[in-house]
Write a protein that holds these residues in place. Structure first.
Motif, mmCIF file in Angstrom:
data_model
loop_
_atom_site.group_PDB
_atom_site.id
_atom_site.type_symbol
_atom_site.label_atom_id
_atom_site.label_comp_id
_atom_site.label_asym_id
_atom_site.label_seq_id
_atom_site.Cartn_x
_atom_site.Cartn_y
_atom_site.Cartn_z
ATOM 1 N N MET A 195 0.846 -1.175 0.000
ATOM 2 C CA MET A 195 0.000 0.000 0.000
ATOM 3 C C MET A 195 0.893 1.240 0.000
ATOM 4 N N ALA A 196 0.618 2.177 -0.878
ATOM 5 C CA ALA A 196 1.454 3.356 -1.004
ATOM 6 C C ALA A 196 1.293 4.274 0.189
ATOM 7 N N ALA A 197 2.365 5.001 0.518
ATOM 8 C CA ALA A 197 2.292 5.998 1.583
ATOM 9 C C ALA A 197 1.248 7.044 1.217
ATOM 10 N N GLY A 198 0.499 7.478 2.218
ATOM 11 C CA GLY A 198 -0.543 8.459 1.956
ATOM 12 C C GLY A 198 -1.720 7.889 1.201
ATOM 13 N N ALA A 199 -1.963 6.594 1.355
ATOM 14 C CA ALA A 199 -3.026 5.923 0.599
ATOM 15 C C ALA A 199 -4.398 6.480 0.909
ATOM 16 N N LEU A 200 -4.557 7.097 2.071
ATOM 17 C CA LEU A 200 -5.859 7.637 2.468
ATOM 18 C C LEU A 200 -5.850 9.163 2.545
ATOM 19 N N GLU A 201 -4.880 9.775 1.910
ATOM 20 C CA GLU A 201 -4.771 11.234 1.932
ATOM 21 C C GLU A 201 -6.058 11.857 1.411
ATOM 22 N N GLY A 202 -6.581 12.832 2.171
ATOM 23 C CA GLY A 202 -7.800 13.523 1.775
ATOM 24 C C GLY A 202 -9.074 12.831 2.209
ATOM 25 N N LYS A 203 -8.954 11.653 2.814
ATOM 26 C CA LYS A 203 -10.125 10.915 3.269
ATOM 27 C C LYS A 203 -10.483 11.301 4.697
ATOM 28 N N VAL A 204 -11.744 11.055 5.036
ATOM 29 C CA VAL A 204 -12.225 11.267 6.400
ATOM 30 C C VAL A 204 -12.783 9.947 6.910
ATOM 31 N N ALA A 205 -12.405 9.581 8.129
ATOM 32 C CA ALA A 205 -12.825 8.310 8.707
ATOM 33 C C ALA A 205 -13.458 8.535 10.067
ATOM 34 N N LEU A 206 -14.358 7.637 10.426
ATOM 35 C CA LEU A 206 -14.932 7.576 11.768
ATOM 36 C C LEU A 206 -14.616 6.204 12.341
ATOM 37 N N VAL A 207 -14.072 6.179 13.556
ATOM 38 C CA VAL A 207 -13.791 4.918 14.248
ATOM 39 C C VAL A 207 -14.510 4.952 15.584
ATOM 40 N N THR A 208 -15.528 4.118 15.748
ATOM 41 C CA THR A 208 -16.188 4.051 17.049
ATOM 42 C C THR A 208 -15.339 3.218 18.000
ATOM 43 N N GLY A 209 -15.439 3.549 19.283
ATOM 44 C CA GLY A 209 -14.573 2.875 20.248
ATOM 45 C C GLY A 209 -13.120 3.103 19.938
ATOM 46 N N GLY A 210 -12.789 4.304 19.514
ATOM 47 C CA GLY A 210 -11.447 4.584 19.004
ATOM 48 C C GLY A 210 -10.443 5.054 20.036
ATOM 49 N N SER A 211 -10.815 5.076 21.300
ATOM 50 C CA SER A 211 -9.922 5.677 22.296
ATOM 51 C C SER A 211 -8.886 4.722 22.848
ATOM 52 N N ARG A 212 -9.148 3.411 22.777
ATOM 53 C CA ARG A 212 -8.234 2.447 23.383
ATOM 54 C C ARG A 212 -8.168 1.183 22.540
ATOM 55 N N GLY A 213 -7.177 0.335 22.843
ATOM 56 C CA GLY A 213 -7.117 -1.005 22.291
ATOM 57 C C GLY A 213 -7.094 -1.058 20.778
ATOM 58 N N ILE A 214 -7.888 -1.957 20.235
ATOM 59 C CA ILE A 214 -7.942 -2.133 18.786
ATOM 60 C C ILE A 214 -8.400 -0.848 18.106
ATOM 61 N N GLY A 215 -9.374 -0.169 18.690
ATOM 62 C CA GLY A 215 -9.876 1.064 18.092
ATOM 63 C C GLY A 215 -8.811 2.132 17.985
#
Length: 257
Positions: free
Chosen positions: A1-21
């Motif tokens: 996967m190329a560096a910056g593969a998600l450049e310009g994208k917006v993501a939401l991760v629920t439970g993102g504060s610890r662990g796998i998230g």
């Protein structure tokens, strides 16, 4: 996967504060995405995750969204709009990662109706309506990634309700892939096994016998790390995975083979 593969994208991760998230949020940010780190209770951990991402040169914002009660999806998207206005001013995004979940370590005989309802509310109902309400916001060609579990395919009677929720989540994923394919949106599940996180710390860490047993369950002979799961999620979020949809990606290290 190329560096910056998600450049310009917006993501939401629920439970993102610890662990796998947290590992998922940090990896997506390293690949260029602006990441909304949704958390239920631990504001300090969410702020720490955001700070770690920013120190690493990434973009992130924390948003409070306690799941498991009616109206939770609406509150989550309202919080996303408020906290993410600098990164997603139009309210649009490209990647939804439904990672938040709870386990109920109770066998059939002792599981209460309230416990059953709670685990299904957080693990199934919340992702369902987060996606339902998020679809107008999700850009064509977007990604939906649901964090499932090896417990959906491996019998674990001591966490029977939890396993059932993850089976339901996998069915949800399958149907999303079919429905959203015409928009170029992929939907996949990632199913971890035993992972060294705070959730498992009480019985796993500091107990050589427990760790050895957990490691023996995987064909690869070790306990999983959050980054093992995050790297798979990053692949599914990228354009490299554009032809993968409706799948459950096993992330157990080969448990139960």
């Amino acid at each position: 996967m190329a560096a910056g593969a998600l450049e310009g994208k917006v993501a939401l991760v629920t439970g993102g504060s610890r662990g796998i998230g947290r590992a998922i949020a940090e990896r997506l940010a390293r690949d260029g995405a602006a990441v909304g780190v949704a958390y239920a209770r631990d504001e300090a951990a969410a702020d720490e995750t955001v700070e770690r991402i920013r120190k690493d040169g990434g973009r992130a914002f924390a948003l409070h969204a306690e799941l498991g009660r009616h109206g939770d999806a609406t509150r989550l998207w309202t919080a996303f709009d408020a906290a993410g206005k600098d990164h997603a001013p139009d309210g649009k995004l490209d990647i939804i990662v439904n990672n938040a979940g709870i386990g109920r370590s109770a066998p059939l005989a002792s599981l209460t109706e309230d416990g059953f309802d709670e685990v299904f509310a957080v693990n199934v109902r919340a992702p369902f309506f987060i996606v339902q309400q998020g679809l107008p916001r999700l850009r064509d060609g977007g990604r939906i990634i649901n964090i499932s579990s090896g417990a959906a395919r491996l019998a674990a009677p001591e966490i029977i309700a939890y396993g059932a929720t993850k089976g339901a989540l996998d069915t949800f994923t399958l149907n999303l892939a079919k429905e959203l394919g015409p928009r170029g949106i992929t939907a996949n599940s990632v199913a971890p096994g035993i992972v060294d996180t705070d959730v498992n710390a009480s019985w796993l860490r500091g107990d050589p016998q427990a760790e050895a047993h957990a490691a023996s369950l995987a064909a690869l002979g070790r306990v999983g790390q959050p980054e093992d799961v995050a790297d798979i999620v990053a692949f599914l979020a990228s354009d490299d995975a554009r032809w993968v949809t409706g799948r459950v990606i096993d992330a157990t290290g080969g448990a139960g083979l």
